[in-house]
Design an enzyme around this catalytic site. Structure first.
Site, short mmCIF file in Angstrom:
data_model
loop_
_atom_site.label_atom_id
_atom_site.label_comp_id
_atom_site.label_asym_id
_atom_site.label_seq_id
_atom_site.Cartn_x
_atom_site.Cartn_y
_atom_site.Cartn_z
N ARG A 157 9.61 19.50 -84.54
CA ARG A 157 9.92 20.91 -84.75
C ARG A 157 11.42 21.11 -84.57
O ARG A 157 12.03 20.49 -83.71
CB ARG A 157 9.16 21.80 -83.76
CG ARG A 157 7.69 21.97 -84.11
CD ARG A 157 7.00 22.92 -83.16
NE ARG A 157 6.85 22.35 -81.84
CZ ARG A 157 7.60 22.61 -80.80
NH1 ARG A 157 8.60 23.47 -80.89
NH2 ARG A 157 7.37 22.04 -79.63
N TYR A 176 7.38 18.56 -91.82
CA TYR A 176 6.81 18.15 -90.54
C TYR A 176 5.74 19.18 -90.10
O TYR A 176 5.98 20.40 -90.18
CB TYR A 176 7.91 18.04 -89.46
CG TYR A 176 7.31 17.88 -88.09
CD1 TYR A 176 6.73 16.66 -87.73
CD2 TYR A 176 7.24 18.93 -87.20
CE1 TYR A 176 6.11 16.52 -86.48
CE2 TYR A 176 6.63 18.80 -85.96
CZ TYR A 176 6.07 17.59 -85.61
OH TYR A 176 5.44 17.45 -84.40
N LYS A 196 1.57 26.60 -85.20
CA LYS A 196 2.51 27.26 -84.29
C LYS A 196 2.96 28.62 -84.84
O LYS A 196 3.08 29.58 -84.10
CB LYS A 196 3.74 26.38 -84.08
CG LYS A 196 3.42 25.00 -83.52
CD LYS A 196 2.71 25.09 -82.20
CE LYS A 196 2.54 23.73 -81.56
NZ LYS A 196 1.82 23.80 -80.30
N HIS A 210 -0.56 28.92 -75.65
CA HIS A 210 -0.38 27.49 -75.94
C HIS A 210 -1.22 26.71 -74.92
O HIS A 210 -0.68 26.12 -74.00
CB HIS A 210 1.11 27.17 -75.81
CG HIS A 210 1.51 25.83 -76.32
ND1 HIS A 210 2.66 25.18 -75.90
CD2 HIS A 210 0.93 24.99 -77.22
CE1 HIS A 210 2.77 24.03 -76.52
NE2 HIS A 210 1.74 23.88 -77.32
N SER A 235 4.76 20.94 -74.82
CA SER A 235 4.40 19.97 -75.86
C SER A 235 4.50 18.55 -75.32
O SER A 235 5.44 18.22 -74.58
CB SER A 235 5.36 20.13 -77.04
OG SER A 235 5.34 21.47 -77.45
N CYS A 264 2.78 16.89 -73.15
CA CYS A 264 2.58 16.66 -71.71
C CYS A 264 1.12 16.38 -71.38
O CYS A 264 0.71 16.51 -70.23
CB CYS A 264 3.05 17.87 -70.91
SG CYS A 264 4.83 17.95 -70.75
N ASP A 300 -4.79 22.67 -78.01
CA ASP A 300 -3.42 23.18 -78.16
C ASP A 300 -3.30 24.71 -78.08
O ASP A 300 -2.30 25.19 -77.58
CB ASP A 300 -2.85 22.70 -79.51
CG ASP A 300 -1.33 22.80 -79.58
OD1 ASP A 300 -0.67 22.50 -78.57
OD2 ASP A 300 -0.82 23.21 -80.64
N ARG A 350 2.23 11.23 -85.31
CA ARG A 350 1.06 12.10 -85.10
C ARG A 350 -0.17 11.63 -85.83
O ARG A 350 -0.10 10.86 -86.79
CB ARG A 350 1.40 13.50 -85.62
CG ARG A 350 2.58 14.17 -84.92
CD ARG A 350 2.15 14.87 -83.69
NE ARG A 350 3.23 15.49 -82.94
CZ ARG A 350 3.06 16.53 -82.13
NH1 ARG A 350 1.88 17.08 -81.98
NH2 ARG A 350 4.08 17.01 -81.44
C1 OXD Z 1 3.67 20.96 -80.12
C2 OXD Z 1 2.48 20.54 -80.86
O1 OXD Z 1 4.79 20.57 -80.51
O2 OXD Z 1 1.37 20.91 -80.44
O3 OXD Z 1 3.51 21.70 -79.14
O4 OXD Z 1 2.61 19.88 -81.90
MN MN Z 2 1.48 22.30 -78.81
#
Ligand code: OXD
Ligand code: MN
Length: 594
Positions: A69, A197, A206, A226, A248, A250, A277, A375
């Protein structure tokens, strides 16, 4: 196509701007999917993987400059700058439409414009929102088909005249200087150009489900967060649902798919995955908070996923999955750093180059075969621990909310807030060391309230106010906790093993919801009393356990400086209650006499 006049008029207008050669209205059918896959393969946008080993799976590479991102190119376009707040980049709507319009202009010449109707949340649920994304990327269509409910049932909703989010996307020339991710909350519109992306281009995720949804949620009296959602089935068969916010990369996906450690499995625990998410939450008529996962797929980080760290994710990505920027093996299967072995002795890396393990760059650094933010995009239904309640229009009741971050030294393994207002403060002071999901300096601490810093579509001061208001709307709000799986010792080794062992902490959290586990009051909140976490089968010595649960007032007083600096950005707009909590924490820390 749909009969919804507003949709049709908007498509006509966007067609005039982007000038595609043709338009295709997606019906979401299997035939359409097969056709798009074949076209994408023939254009080199997808590689068909080994269909025996990975049925229905494909491989995709993004442009080298387009792997995460791009927060610095992401804007909230509101009439007043203050409404976007210091947490967001801002542009006026006029400037936004003009600047992006110039890039969109003619960007789809020679290409097809796909129009895909999608629903975030079960189609027709009161929680759900409908969007229509226009895009010139087949990868985006195929990924959105996994990540959302897409196709005929949504068209039928649109035909009823349902309102929808206008999502315009073009990869244009994938030039980072001509890339913009723009949100127009007042127009329920998203314009994203110049990136393929996922986080920038799958606009249901998002952009809609967090940035626009958070704005809508504030106005409509609900919450867009989130957060993962998981069910913890207790030995008596009762399932408690937890929502947890971590920045993100984690470990939300790992936690949402957790398999109980052997030491606790004998008790009869079981985990049910709802989402990894995003959580959309509403107060129900019973005065408690209920949540749905608006998504229909996982867009997870691949590196580090293996049969030990997350066996459910390994099973999830075995079919119907699109892999992005991982290593392509000669036998047309895939691999990534920290993936299941054996390490392939050669492959093609995320940049499309020949790769061998141990290769070094000119600075002597190890060359990753997979990008650290590579991903997988996989259907939720593939997950062995998926809950049967994901399709329920009513969602699931939330017993506890957990915040967490990656802090090597400050925060204890777990603590509980004193009440909802204090819990909102605990979320507001969240911070984490940065990971590969954002472009930026890895390892640097950044303040990330509720893990929403890059995703809150309006002024975060008002967002805190909204959280406070939501607490008042509930007769029985969830308890709020904070966890830190990443505390290290003097040798920088992790003190806590994490992954499935985290269930021990979740057990303590759920027991606290029923007033069953012991805790000690500290200046920052309640921490577990020694021996109140079940450690059966896990060997952590008393010294490490003490370090894990330690609350060091000096460190926290130091932390307050960064917190106050962060809060001061919001000026008068920051709710008084947040400063009240700040002052109260400072007082409690000082009262410890250090
Ligand atoms: C992020 C995702 O970047 O979930 O938070 O992809
Ligand atoms: Mn996320």
């Amino acid at each position: 196509m749909t009969t919804n006049k507003q949709v049709l008029e908007w498509i006509e207008e966007m067609k005039g701007l982007c000038k595609p050669d043709s338009i295709h209205w997606c019906d979401g059918s299997i035939e359409e999917k097969g056709r798009l896959e074949q076209e994408a393969i023939s254009k080199g946008e997808l590689v068909e993987l080994n269909q025996e080993k990975l049925p229905g799976c494909f491989y995709h590479r993004t442009a080298i400059n387009d792997v995460a991102r791009t927060e610095h190119l992401t804007f909230i376009c509101t009439t007043n700058k203050d409404d976007a707040g210091p947490n967001n980049n801002w542009m006026s709507p006029e400037d936004g439409y003009k600047k992006a319009g110039e890039i969109f202009s003619g960007s789809m010449k020679g290409r097809t414009m796909y129009a895909l109707p999608f629903s975030m949340g079960p189609v027709g649920s009161p929680f759900s929102k409908i969007g229509v994304q226009l895009t010139d990327s087949r990868y985006v269509v195929l990924s959105m088909r996994i990540m959302t409910r897409m196709g005929k049932t949504v068209t039928a909703e649109l035909d009823k005249g349902t309102d929808f989010t206008r999502c315009l996307h073009s990869i244009a020339d994938l030039n980072a200087d001509r890339r913009l991710i723009l949100h127009f909350p007042q127009d329920n519109t998203i314009w994203s150009v110049g990136s393929g992306y996922g986080g920038n281009a799958l606009l249901g995720k998002k952009c809609l489900s967090l940035r626009l949804a958070s704005y809508l949620a504030k106005n409509e009296g609900w919450m867009a967060e989130h957060m993962l959602i998981m069910g913890v089935e207790r030995p008596n068969g009762f399932v408690d649902y937890i929502a947890a916010a971590f920045p993100s990369a984690c470990g939300k996906t790992n936690m949402a798919m957790l398999i109980p450690p052997n030491g606790l499995r004998h008790k009869g625990y079981r985990i049910w995955t709802i989402g990894d998410d995003i959580a959309w939450m509403r107060v129900d008529s019973d005065g408690t908070l209920w949540a749905v996962n608006p998504e229909n797929g996982y867009f997870g980080v691949a590196p580090g996923i293996n049969s030990k760290t997350n066996p459910n994710a390994v099973a999830t990505v075995k079919r119907g999955t699109i892999y992005t920027n991982v290593v392509l093996k000669p036998n047309k299967t895939v691999w990534w750093e920290g993936g299941d072995g054996p390490i392939p002795n050669k492959g093609i890396d995320w940049q499309g180059k020949q790769w061998k393990p141990g290769m070094l760059d000119t600075d002597g650094n190890y060359i990753n075969g997979a990008h650290p933010n590579s991903r997988f995009t996989a259907p939720v239904i593939n997950c062995p621990s998926i809950s049967h309640r994901i399709e329920q229009h009513h969602g699931v009741p939330i017993s506890a909310i957990i915040f967490g971050g990656r802090r090597a030294h400050l925060a204890p393994l777990v603590y509980e807030s004193f009440n909802w207002q204090h819990g909102v403060f605990v979320g507001a002071i969240m911070s984490s060391e940065m990971t590969a999901a954002q472009q930026g300096t890895m390892g640097k601490v950044r303040r990330d309230p509720m893990a929403m810093l890059p995703f809150c579509g309006y002024n975060m001061a008002d967002y805190f106010g909204h959280w406070l208001k939501m607490g008042k709307a509930m007769t029985k709000p969830p308890l709020i906790f904070n966890v830190n799986w990443f505390r290290t010792d003097e040798n920088n080794s992790f003190l806590w093993p994490g992954f499935r062992e985290n269930l021990r902490v979740l057990e303590w959290i759920i027991d606290r919801c029923y007033d069953k586990a012991e805790a000690v009051k500290t200046p920052i909140g309640f921490v577990p009393a020694t021996e109140s976490i079940d450690m059966t089968g896990l060997n952590i010595d008393a010294k490490a356990m003490k370090q894990l649960l330690d609350v060091n007032p000096n460190d926290w007083l130091d932390e307050l400086k960064g917190i106050s600096e962060f809060f001061c950005q919001f000026g008068d707009r920051l709710p008084e209650e947040i400063w009240d909590e700040y002052t109260a924490l400072e007082g409690r820390l000082q009262a410890t006499g250090v």
